[in-house]
Design an enzyme around this catalytic site. Structure first.
Site, PDB file in Angstrom:
ATOM      1  N   LEU A 102       0.809  -1.216   0.000  1.00  0.00           N
ATOM      2  CA  LEU A 102       0.000   0.000   0.000  1.00  0.00           C
ATOM      3  C   LEU A 102       0.837   1.259   0.000  1.00  0.00           C
ATOM      4  CD1 LEU A 102      -2.826  -0.940   2.538  1.00  0.00           C
ATOM      5  CD2 LEU A 102      -2.963  -0.916   0.050  1.00  0.00           C
ATOM      6  N   GLY A 103       1.914   1.266   0.760  1.00  0.00           N
ATOM      7  CA  GLY A 103       2.712   2.485   0.814  1.00  0.00           C
ATOM      8  C   GLY A 103       3.855   2.382   1.789  1.00  0.00           C
ATOM      9  N   THR A 104       4.741   3.364   1.692  1.00  0.00           N
ATOM     10  CA  THR A 104       5.891   3.470   2.572  1.00  0.00           C
ATOM     11  C   THR A 104       5.750   4.731   3.409  1.00  0.00           C
ATOM     12  OG1 THR A 104       7.308   2.343   0.982  1.00  0.00           O
ATOM     13  CG2 THR A 104       8.404   3.643   2.683  1.00  0.00           C
ATOM     14  N   GLY A 105       5.936   4.603   4.696  1.00  0.00           N
ATOM     15  CA  GLY A 105       5.758   5.737   5.585  1.00  0.00           C
ATOM     16  C   GLY A 105       7.030   6.151   6.265  1.00  0.00           C
ATOM     17  N   ASN A 106       6.867   6.928   7.304  1.00  0.00           N
ATOM     18  CA  ASN A 106       8.001   7.482   8.023  1.00  0.00           C
ATOM     19  C   ASN A 106       8.797   6.407   8.757  1.00  0.00           C
ATOM     20  OD1 ASN A 106       9.704   9.388   9.125  1.00  0.00           O
ATOM     21  ND2 ASN A 106       8.300   9.942  10.774  1.00  0.00           N
ATOM     22  N   LEU A 107       8.119   5.368   9.187  1.00  0.00           N
ATOM     23  CA  LEU A 107       8.771   4.359  10.012  1.00  0.00           C
ATOM     24  C   LEU A 107       8.823   2.979   9.367  1.00  0.00           C
ATOM     25  CD1 LEU A 107       7.182   5.293  13.450  1.00  0.00           C
ATOM     26  CD2 LEU A 107       9.391   6.008  12.544  1.00  0.00           C
ATOM     27  N   GLY A 108       8.008   2.708   8.394  1.00  0.00           N
ATOM     28  CA  GLY A 108       7.990   1.384   7.800  1.00  0.00           C
ATOM     29  C   GLY A 108       7.100   1.318   6.587  1.00  0.00           C
ATOM     30  N   LYS A 126       1.255  -2.859   9.182  1.00  0.00           N
ATOM     31  CA  LYS A 126       2.382  -1.936   9.182  1.00  0.00           C
ATOM     32  C   LYS A 126       3.613  -2.681   9.689  1.00  0.00           C
ATOM     33  CE  LYS A 126       3.752   2.739  10.491  1.00  0.00           C
ATOM     34  NZ  LYS A 126       3.303   4.011  11.088  1.00  0.00           N
ATOM     35  N   ASP A 221       0.153  16.181  14.141  1.00  0.00           N
ATOM     36  CA  ASP A 221       0.351  15.939  12.710  1.00  0.00           C
ATOM     37  C   ASP A 221      -0.975  15.916  11.964  1.00  0.00           C
ATOM     38  OD1 ASP A 221       2.004  15.690  10.551  1.00  0.00           O
ATOM     39  OD2 ASP A 221       2.253  13.522  10.702  1.00  0.00           O
TER      40      ASP A 221
END
Length: 474
Positions: A102-108, A126, A221
């Site tokens: 689905l996607g790449t975030g700040n931590l994983g 996640k 945030d």
């Protein structure tokens, strides 16, 4: 982008071999967000995934979290069935089947997944590789996991399980197929929403922030990118790695509210009104002693006290809430400059914010501007919400007409691109017509008897709620 692969211990039976094709930070069904989407200031994570050997230890720890608010959710039934059939009564990675990245975030990274042998429930997984993160970001991981563990609210994610195996931490949470609010805004003319839709999303986000603050959690945030849309069109806040916790003292406060009532002054005149006051108990739970010096968040949503570095508290969330409402109604943020530096200078400056007032505008825009002005006060002591939190904001005329205890039952707005769960197929059109005529007949009878039945409007299939102008409230 280069292909990267996760390798878990053999007993996990979970293949995480996916090509990274997006930098989406949300748990959504698509990568509709463009590269222009705003990132948090702490985004220093290199979009690179580890390639470690499969000789890691087989030790793993799992915790399944039960929540009374979502206890009737069918997702829990699926998880309980999987854990019941498990040899040790615990949920493992081998019980999960990945569908896609689905996607790449700040931590994983985040993956869409399902339980094996059960395709009736979708989850977001996640995955955090702790070997790739600094000590500071590892603390963010633990903060997010701790906060998710404490949440039990319709507009916040549910943590169904936490799975720790080798140097990976995996969080199993809600999957939102409707995408995020930023993507929805990009589909609208002028990137803006009608005022009714903006009030709907603002009200639900306000309730979510109220719940977080009641737990002593300052979000830090808030932005459309972090507001996900469930399959029924309601919101879900995401990404809690920038939060911090503080003490909170919940209490009831008694305040006098003025009201108006009709009095009979003659046999022909019933319209004379007299003012009366009634004492109302209000619940207030705001972390007014919260304090931090960390500079985190998204530059267009940062509060002045955060930009100046003097330290900040709970007021940064209410500032961001004002920016959020402004962006939904005007298609941009109020202090946006040609680059990040100019935006931050505009936020920190002493100049007052200006609105573009159209010749013809929707009903309620006057109240909306008044609310935004009260939220975007640069002195946090004078900012609306900083002392009594969402209790004061709910009482603003912009939200007149919203029945807060029933907000989760409201019908989502009809806007372009909003995914909405279809109605039950077992209810025929004939049945719906019969119900409609039944309610119309009841309303006709009550009106003939002199009974004013405003509550009947709540059964309309066309509106999720009606805007009530403050000048018409009786």
């Amino acid at each position: 982008m280069d292909e990267s692969t996760f390798f878990f211990p053999p007993d996990s039976d979970l293949d995480l071999s996916f090509t990274s094709t997006t930098t989406d930070r949300t748990f959504t069904s698509s990568s509709a967000r463009t590269s222009l989407a705003r990132s948090s200031l702490t985004l220093s994570f290199n979009d690179r995934l580890s390639t470690t050997s499969a000789t890691a230890t087989n030790d793993s720890s799992t915790s399944v979290i039960c929540r009374p608010h979502r206890s009737s959710d069918p997702h829990w039934s699926a998880i309980k069935a999987a854990t019941t059939l498990s040899s040790d009564g615990r949920l493992h990675l081998r019980h999960l089947k990945l569908i896609r990245h689905l996607g790449t975030g700040n931590l994983g990274r985040v993956f869409l997944c399902r339980l094996r042998d059960y395709d009736g429930a979708n989850f977001a997984l996640k995955v955090v590789d702790k070997d790739l993160l600094s000590a500071k970001k590892l603390s963010h991981v633990e903060t997010e996991a701790e906060i998710l563990h404490a949440l039990d609210h319709p507009f916040l994610p549910t943590l169904y399980a936490r799975i720790d195996v080798s140097h990976y931490t995996c969080l199993l949470i809600d999957y939102c197929p409707g995408g995020d609010l930023h993507s929805l805004l990009c589909k609208q003319p002028g990137n803006r929403l009608p005022i009714q839709a903006a009030r709907f999303f603002a009200a639900e986000v306000l309730v979510a922030l109220e719940y977080l603050h009641a737990l002593g959690i300052v979000y830090r945030d808030l932005k459309p990118e972090n507001i996900l849309l469930r399959e029924d069109g309601h919101v879900m806040l995401s990404d809690f790695d920038l939060c911090f916790k503080a003490d909170v003292d919940p209490k009831f406060e008694y305040r006098a509210h003025s009201g108006k009532s009709k009095t009979k002054v003659s046999c022909f005149n019933y319209e004379t009104k007299s003012s009366k006051e009634k004492v109302v108990a209000e619940f207030v739970a705001e972390p007014i002693t919260a304090f931090s010096r960390s500079c985190v968040g998204t530059h267009e949503y940062l509060a002045p006290e955060l930009v100046n570095g003097y330290g900040h508290g709970n007021g940064v969330d209410w500032w961001a809430f004002g920016v959020f409402i402004y962006e939904m109604l005007y298609g941009t943020t109020p202090f946006k400059g040609c680059n990040k530096e100019s935006t931050l200078r505009n936020i920190a400056s002493s100049k007052e914010m200006r609105f573009h007032v159209a010749d013809r505008e929707e009903i309620g825009m006057v109240e909306a501007r008044d609310l935004i002005e009260k939220l975007l006060v640069k002195d946090p002591i004078k900012r609306l919400g900083c002392c009594r939190g969402a209790t004061d904001i709910k009482g603003h005329p912009f939200f007149n007409g919203i029945k807060w205890p029933l907000i989760r039952t409201y019908k989502p707005p009809e806007v372009r691109g909003l995914l909405r769960k279809k109605s039950r197929s077992n209810i025929s059109n004939v049945t719906l017509k019969k119900r409609r005529w039944w309610w119309k007949g009841l309303e006709y009878i009550m009106r003939n008897k002199g009974v004013q039945s405003n509550f009947l409007s709540s059964y309309s299939n066309h509106n999720y709620y009606q805007y009530v102008n403050s000048s018409k409230v009786r």
